[in-house]
Scaffold this motif. Sequence first.
Motif, PDB file in Angstrom:
ATOM      1  N   ARG A 130       0.829  -1.203   0.000  1.00 20.71           N
ATOM      2  CA  ARG A 130       0.000   0.000   0.000  1.00 20.71           C
ATOM      3  C   ARG A 130       0.866   1.257   0.000  1.00 20.71           C
ATOM      4  N   MET A 131       1.985   1.226   0.700  1.00 17.80           N
ATOM      5  CA  MET A 131       2.920   2.350   0.695  1.00 17.80           C
ATOM      6  C   MET A 131       3.336   2.679  -0.734  1.00 17.80           C
ATOM      7  N   ALA A 132       3.727   1.658  -1.482  1.00 24.44           N
ATOM      8  CA  ALA A 132       4.156   1.869  -2.867  1.00 24.44           C
ATOM      9  C   ALA A 132       2.985   2.304  -3.741  1.00 24.44           C
ATOM     10  N   LEU A 133       1.847   1.621  -3.604  1.00 31.33           N
ATOM     11  CA  LEU A 133       0.685   1.946  -4.437  1.00 31.33           C
ATOM     12  C   LEU A 133       0.146   3.343  -4.159  1.00 31.33           C
ATOM     13  N   ASP A 134       0.037   3.694  -2.898  1.00 28.34           N
ATOM     14  CA  ASP A 134      -0.477   5.016  -2.557  1.00 28.34           C
ATOM     15  C   ASP A 134       0.450   6.116  -3.064  1.00 28.34           C
ATOM     16  N   THR A 135       1.747   5.851  -3.014  1.00 22.12           N
ATOM     17  CA  THR A 135       2.715   6.820  -3.542  1.00 22.12           C
ATOM     18  C   THR A 135       2.576   6.963  -5.046  1.00 22.12           C
ATOM     19  N   MET A 136       2.471   5.843  -5.739  1.00 22.42           N
ATOM     20  CA  MET A 136       2.334   5.882  -7.196  1.00 22.42           C
ATOM     21  C   MET A 136       1.013   6.518  -7.610  1.00 22.42           C
ATOM     22  N   ALA A 137      -0.029   6.285  -6.809  1.00 23.19           N
ATOM     23  CA  ALA A 137      -1.349   6.825  -7.147  1.00 23.19           C
ATOM     24  C   ALA A 137      -1.370   8.348  -7.119  1.00 23.19           C
TER      25      ALA A 137
ATOM     26  N   GLU B 297      -2.846   8.581 -12.773  1.00 18.93           N
ATOM     27  CA  GLU B 297      -4.212   8.064 -12.736  1.00 18.93           C
ATOM     28  C   GLU B 297      -4.241   6.552 -12.946  1.00 18.93           C
ATOM     29  N   ASN B 298      -3.359   6.035 -13.819  1.00 18.29           N
ATOM     30  CA  ASN B 298      -3.321   4.590 -14.058  1.00 18.29           C
ATOM     31  C   ASN B 298      -2.969   3.826 -12.786  1.00 18.29           C
ATOM     32  N   ALA B 299      -2.113   4.410 -11.971  1.00 20.43           N
ATOM     33  CA  ALA B 299      -1.772   3.778 -10.695  1.00 20.43           C
ATOM     34  C   ALA B 299      -2.962   3.789  -9.753  1.00 20.43           C
ATOM     35  N   ARG B 300      -3.795   4.824  -9.833  1.00 18.88           N
ATOM     36  CA  ARG B 300      -5.000   4.857  -9.007  1.00 18.88           C
ATOM     37  C   ARG B 300      -5.955   3.741  -9.411  1.00 18.88           C
ATOM     38  N   GLU B 301      -6.050   3.470 -10.705  1.00 23.20           N
ATOM     39  CA  GLU B 301      -6.889   2.379 -11.183  1.00 23.20           C
ATOM     40  C   GLU B 301      -6.325   1.029 -10.734  1.00 23.20           C
ATOM     41  N   LEU B 302      -4.996   0.901 -10.809  1.00 26.06           N
ATOM     42  CA  LEU B 302      -4.350  -0.325 -10.344  1.00 26.06           C
ATOM     43  C   LEU B 302      -4.634  -0.543  -8.861  1.00 26.06           C
ATOM     44  N   ARG B 303      -4.529   0.513  -8.072  1.00 24.99           N
ATOM     45  CA  ARG B 303      -4.771   0.394  -6.635  1.00 24.99           C
ATOM     46  C   ARG B 303      -6.174  -0.127  -6.357  1.00 24.99           C
ATOM     47  N   SER B 304      -7.151   0.376  -7.075  1.00 21.22           N
ATOM     48  CA  SER B 304      -8.526  -0.065  -6.859  1.00 21.22           C
ATOM     49  C   SER B 304      -8.673  -1.554  -7.163  1.00 21.22           C
ATOM     50  N   ARG B 305      -8.077  -1.997  -8.262  1.00 21.29           N
ATOM     51  CA  ARG B 305      -8.143  -3.427  -8.600  1.00 21.29           C
ATOM     52  C   ARG B 305      -7.405  -4.271  -7.573  1.00 21.29           C
TER      53      ARG B 305
END
Length: 266
Positions: free
Chosen positions: A149-156, A160-168
């Motif tokens: 989550r640390m990595a995903l939240d940072t990338m998000a 925007e594509n990272a935000r979509e990845l985080r949701s999935r």
Amino acid sequence: MPSSFNVQNAAGYEQLMGRWSRTLAPLLIDFAGLADGERVIDVGCGTGSLTFALPKAADLAEIVAIDYSPVFVAAARKRNKNRRITIQEADACALPFDDGRFDRAMSLLVLHFVPEAGKAIGEMRRVVRPGGVVAAAVWDHIGGMPVMRMALDTMAVLDENARELRSRYCFQPMMQPGEMKKSFVKNGLTEVEEASLLIRMNYKSFDDFWEPIAAGEGPLGKYVATLNPAQKAETDAAVRAAYEAGRPDGPRSFASVAWACRGVVP
């Protein structure tokens, strides 16, 4: 039914997740139970984290390990020195075994990457004899995997594509409280219990964490591989800053939680 997990090579997977799967495997075995003389199937064996932990826990008659990925099957076969273990390519949603063939079916960190996870649970139930046990564990991506989550939240924050990845990533199958238990019950299992299993992921450095992801391994790595050089450099720097948290690079330890579920075949 193919897995949605992205794998480039076995060595990269080992650094990304295999070492943590090996740490988690004994906890799942303790939760699921095991007895001498049993026949066990490991559904989605990967590089063999659970497969090779099983004979250390009991004197088993047979261990059959299956995985959809030929990369994983080849790696697990290369490691195998136990004549009671057989490893083969197979689909978790269409197991090539007779009804009631096994005493237990286990699946470690697999069901959340199976699009039809409920069907895979039904297949595990089918190949286990009456009175036998089906057990599985999946990561709690939304609340129990702080390093990812640390990595995903940072990338998000950056894309925007990272935000979509985080949701999935956070809402893959079987990850919500009670979801796996509900599917076990729906597929006819009884005495169903759900629990949380806790390990710690201990990294030597930022590179120890980030290297397999930067090389394209796993869901985060698949996203990173789509970035252009400038985006990748920005992402690397931002995630490094999050990992270091204002202190020099070095060891970091992250608690990590998996949901586990077990049930009995009536």
